[in-house]
Design a protein around this motif. Structure first.
Motif, short mmCIF file in Angstrom:
data_model
loop_
_atom_site.label_atom_id
_atom_site.label_comp_id
_atom_site.label_asym_id
_atom_site.label_seq_id
_atom_site.Cartn_x
_atom_site.Cartn_y
_atom_site.Cartn_z
N THR A 195 10.86 2.48 0.38
CA THR A 195 9.51 3.51 0.19
C THR A 195 9.41 3.46 -1.40
O THR A 195 10.22 3.86 -2.14
CB THR A 195 9.48 4.65 0.61
OG1 THR A 195 9.77 4.55 2.04
CG2 THR A 195 8.34 5.58 0.40
N ASN A 234 0.85 -1.08 0.02
CA ASN A 234 0.11 -0.12 0.00
C ASN A 234 0.90 1.24 0.04
O ASN A 234 2.11 1.21 0.39
CB ASN A 234 -0.99 0.03 1.23
CG ASN A 234 -1.98 -0.93 1.27
OD1 ASN A 234 -2.56 -1.44 0.13
ND2 ASN A 234 -2.04 -1.70 2.21
N ASN A 235 0.06 2.44 -0.26
CA ASN A 235 1.06 3.61 -0.34
C ASN A 235 0.21 4.68 0.41
O ASN A 235 -1.14 4.73 0.16
CB ASN A 235 1.20 4.24 -1.88
CG ASN A 235 2.17 5.18 -1.81
OD1 ASN A 235 2.11 6.25 -1.52
ND2 ASN A 235 3.17 5.01 -2.84
N ALA A 236 0.82 5.32 1.27
CA ALA A 236 -0.18 6.45 2.02
C ALA A 236 -0.68 7.62 1.19
O ALA A 236 -1.58 8.08 1.38
CB ALA A 236 0.81 7.09 3.00
N ASP A 237 0.07 7.60 -0.15
CA ASP A 237 -0.54 8.82 -0.93
C ASP A 237 -1.72 8.40 -1.77
O ASP A 237 -1.40 7.28 -2.65
CB ASP A 237 0.49 9.19 -2.03
CG ASP A 237 -0.04 10.24 -2.92
OD1 ASP A 237 -1.03 10.69 -2.89
OD2 ASP A 237 1.03 10.85 -3.81
N THR A 238 -2.90 8.65 -1.73
CA THR A 238 -4.10 8.09 -2.18
C THR A 238 -3.94 8.33 -3.63
O THR A 238 -4.53 7.83 -4.75
CB THR A 238 -5.23 8.64 -1.79
OG1 THR A 238 -5.30 10.16 -1.84
CG2 THR A 238 -5.51 8.32 -0.37
#
Length: 359
Positions: free
Chosen positions: A202, A53-57
């Motif tokens: 990351t 997953n990535n925190a940036d939508t």
């Protein structure tokens, strides 16, 4: 290639799993992916993917997919004399099937050794008893049972699956490996190693990395997987046939010359901007590569027509004698392809993906 990687290659290639019966490979994929991803998902046909997953939508969604199935056979009928008639799962050259060792797996999971019959030249079809091309349906499979009744007593039934039984070894010079099923345990191995290497890195994207099912019988697993995950870009991680036995002039797929940059196959014309991104990535990182034009397709061809169109390509290797018991492939090619897979994932941020898609 270090011992850890070779042992993983050996494990993955010696697993037995043909189209529709990928559970042996899926179990190992799940076990080895889980520590390196945020979650593991499975589609309705059995494809399995680890998600980073990535925190940036707004991060782009990148999908890299091997396929778990290898070519094999399905038991179609048990003959009165205890031998088996079969149907191929995937493309087989009938000349390489006879007099080989296989494993038959029943619906209960029991396994039995069997061999493929050898059709006498006297019985082959052809004028004046001249040798004719054998047909897959002419080749019976023999487990040593004396009757159909005896075979059934061992739990054998139509629908059971049959897969080559082969040990994975290195060549004498240590530069190549001989195994079955590099098409496409190459992709499974590369995906697993890449997820492990990127575990603490990351990423500039949301990553879906795993493997589809039933590629060898018509790219059947891909549509469900891409409709479930909805990636922006798709990369098949797959193995193709080498064509370098007699000449490397005018042919495609040469052992030891690097990863494959596929520019065309009957189901895929790689979009120019996506091709240029892969070429730039390989060149910038000094990754050896070779252009590849293929006569067969991959899951990339099935992915690109889903979800209103998904730009797709292949990060590949070639191997000699694929779809047989004994395939030969280059360690150097594997290392190059694995590095291209890693650098491709790391290079796909939102700006780059938008440029590839929209220009």
């Amino acid at each position: 290639m270090n011992d850890k990687t070779f042992n993983l290659v050996k494990t993955m290639t010696e697993l037995q799993a043909t189209s529709g019966f990928e559970n042996n490979v899926r179990d190992v994929m799940r076990e080895k992916m889980t520590p390196n991803v945020d979650e593991v998902v499975q589609d309705g046909l059995g494809g399995i993917f680890g998600i980073r997953n990535n925190a940036d939508t707004n991060a782009p969604k990148i999908m890299t997919a091997a396929h778990m199935d290898e070519v094999g056979f399905m038991l179609a009928a048990i003959n009165d004399n205890g031998l088996f008639s079969v149907r191929p799962l995937g493309g087989w050259n009938p000349f390489v099937v006879s007099s080989q060792r296989f494993t038959l797996t029943t619906r209960s999971g029991q396994t039995y050794p069997i061999i493929s019959s050898s059709v006498s030249p006297h019985l082959l079809r052809g004028d004046n008893h001249q040798n004719a091309t054998p047909q897959i349906n002419d080749i019976l499979f023999d487990g040593g049972f004396e009757s159909a009744a005896e075979a059934r007593e061992f739990g054998i039934a139509p629908g059971d699956y049959i897969v080559p039984d082969v040990e994975t070894i290195k060549t004498a010079n240590g530069k190549n490996i001989i195994s079955k099923a590099w098409d496409n345990r190459y992709g499974c191995t590369a995906v697993l190693e890449t997820l492990g290497k990127l575990k603490d890195t990351t990423l500039p994207n949301t990553l879906f990395a795993g493997a589809n099912v039933q590629e060898e019988v018509g790219l059947r697993g891909t549509p469900g997987a891409v409709n479930m995950l909805k990636p922006d870009l798709f990369f098949a991680v797959d193995c193709s046939a080498a064509n370098d036995l007699e000449t490397t002039k005018g042919t495609f797929g040469h052992l030891g010359e690097g990863t494959l940059i596929r520019i065309y196959d009957p189901r895929l014309v790689t979009l120019p901007r996506l091709k240029e991104f892969l070429l730039d990535t390989a060149s910038d990182n000094n990754i050896p590569y070779q252009y590849f034009v293929s006569q067969g397709g991959t899951d990339a061809g099935a992915a690109q027509t889903e979800n209103n169109g998904i730009p797709s390509s292949v990060i590949g290797v070639c191997a000699r004698y694929i779809h047989t018991h004994q395939t030969m492939f280059s360690i150097r090619d594997y290392e190059a392809a694995k590095e291209l897979l890693e650098k491709t994932i790391l290079g796909l941020d939102r700006s780059t993906v938008d440029t590839i898609i929209k220009g």
